[in-house]
Scaffold this motif. Sequence first.
Motif, PDB file in Angstrom:
ATOM      1  N   ASP A 161     -12.203  97.230 -11.358  1.00  0.00           N
ATOM      2  CA  ASP A 161     -13.571  96.847 -11.259  1.00  0.00           C
ATOM      3  C   ASP A 161     -13.963  96.390 -12.829  1.00  0.00           C
ATOM      4  N   ILE A 162     -13.200  95.435 -13.195  1.00  0.00           N
ATOM      5  CA  ILE A 162     -13.447  95.388 -14.663  1.00  0.00           C
ATOM      6  C   ILE A 162     -14.652  94.604 -14.725  1.00  0.00           C
ATOM      7  N   TYR A 163     -14.640  93.297 -13.466  1.00  0.00           N
ATOM      8  CA  TYR A 163     -15.981  92.560 -13.271  1.00  0.00           C
ATOM      9  C   TYR A 163     -16.778  92.994 -11.999  1.00  0.00           C
ATOM     10  N   ASP A 164     -17.949  92.507 -12.016  1.00  0.00           N
ATOM     11  CA  ASP A 164     -18.731  93.169 -10.769  1.00  0.00           C
ATOM     12  C   ASP A 164     -18.764  92.147  -9.589  1.00  0.00           C
TER      13      ASP A 164
ATOM     14  N   PRO B 198     -16.981  85.925 -11.752  1.00  0.00           N
ATOM     15  CA  PRO B 198     -18.210  86.765 -12.576  1.00  0.00           C
ATOM     16  C   PRO B 198     -18.729  85.456 -13.339  1.00  0.00           C
ATOM     17  N   HIS B 199     -19.848  85.762 -13.827  1.00  0.00           N
ATOM     18  CA  HIS B 199     -20.834  85.047 -14.688  1.00  0.00           C
ATOM     19  C   HIS B 199     -20.045  84.396 -16.041  1.00  0.00           C
TER      20      HIS B 199
ATOM     21  N   ARG C 226      -7.639  85.776 -10.032  1.00  0.00           N
ATOM     22  CA  ARG C 226      -8.365  85.374 -11.510  1.00  0.00           C
ATOM     23  C   ARG C 226      -8.081  86.072 -12.377  1.00  0.00           C
ATOM     24  N   LEU C 227      -8.121  87.606 -12.356  1.00  0.00           N
ATOM     25  CA  LEU C 227      -7.912  88.553 -13.227  1.00  0.00           C
ATOM     26  C   LEU C 227      -6.330  88.474 -13.663  1.00  0.00           C
TER      27      LEU C 227
ATOM     28  N   HIS D  86      -1.722  94.433 -20.538  1.00  0.00           N
ATOM     29  CA  HIS D  86      -0.758  94.386 -19.518  1.00  0.00           C
ATOM     30  C   HIS D  86      -1.672  94.395 -18.090  1.00  0.00           C
ATOM     31  N   ILE D  87      -1.661  93.469 -17.269  1.00  0.00           N
ATOM     32  CA  ILE D  87      -2.645  93.175 -16.031  1.00  0.00           C
ATOM     33  C   ILE D  87      -1.827  93.501 -14.821  1.00  0.00           C
ATOM     34  N   PHE D  88      -2.199  94.513 -14.031  1.00  0.00           N
ATOM     35  CA  PHE D  88      -1.593  94.839 -12.895  1.00  0.00           C
ATOM     36  C   PHE D  88      -2.377  94.470 -11.895  1.00  0.00           C
TER      37      PHE D  88
END
Length: 387
Positions: free
Chosen positions: A48-51, A55-56, A89-90, A103-105
């Motif tokens: 939950d990096i973004y809401d 994201p805006h 997107r993330l 590092h993005i999982f």
Amino acid sequence: MRLLHTSDWHLGRTFHGASLLESQRTVLQEIIDITREQEIDAVLIAGDIYDRALPHVDAVKLCNWALRELAATRARIIMTSGNHDSASRLNFGADLLDAAGVHIFADLERMLQPAVLEGPDHQVLIYGIPYLEPRMVMDQLGVEKASHQAVVEAAINRIDEHLEQRRAEGTAVVSVAMAHLFAAGGVGSDSERELSTGNLDVVPVELFEHFDYAALGHLHGRQQVRENVRYSGSPLAYSFSEVKQTKGVWILETTAQGVVNIDEVRLSVPKRLVILRGELQQLLDDPELEYAVDAWCQVTLTDPERPAEAMQSIRARFPDTVVLNFDPQGAQAKEKPQSYAERLAKATSTEEVVGDFIEHVRERAADEAERTVLLSVIQRTREAQVL
């Protein structure tokens, strides 16, 4: 090695319509400062990096700034997707960002490619489990039941096999799992979006018993489910149900013996939340409530009858009141009220019907001036019908 556990940034979230971007920037700056001052080797952001999935642009800019500043501390950054995030997107540019220490999982393919931290006498293997929507991944994970428990258990079984192979190589290994889910025993709040209905989203905490530490996200209250299974909680309060929560992060210290120490570091509160209750005039006059003037306020008025222009009056002293409730108390309120249907059935005149409707809608009877206007309108209507 030193690791910092945070989650549920919810960048771009509003609070009853008000922007929280500046408050979010404030607490993120604190996390950046903690990372630098405490010489953190890796920052774990458990979903939950973004809401929102889309994201805006201002939220994206804030995330970009935060990641850039964290990277400047030379800490590695490990992120997993949450149920509010769009995983695709993330995950954009994830392969390229690896080289920059970010590092993005966000998909199952990367789940068995842990981020590896090299310590002087041990390795820390960090496995990121992205948020798993059961019906979207059940075939890929080879499970027959579309439940959170089934897909998370299948994912962890795969990680366990990989982890055993790494431990067999002889190097001392400290294992860390990151996941975004509702673990049994956790305590939720009003600001979290339900993953499913009927408690079908609850995952047994025992699934994480083979890890030295499980860095969880989703629940907004910082809490310890087991000694080695914890939620960092959100860095800000996102609902009045969180008014008593203390926000912060966990800092882990690892050696060849495992996780040897876990400390809490509290974060400041850019704008506090306050819940007020009482009669309108009491709240307006009480000098001990001065602390609430600059806070986000949820107010419940207990006047026997709803005051006129209640929100305007309460905002005269507490300008950031965002929720106004009415819970009438006193002798008049204690009488068993008739339902609107019952009152309507007993009405013997147009004046009573209109008066009952006004009182039902706004929970306050018409005053003398209002009754004069209503009677005038009713009389003119009758005269027009006669003509």
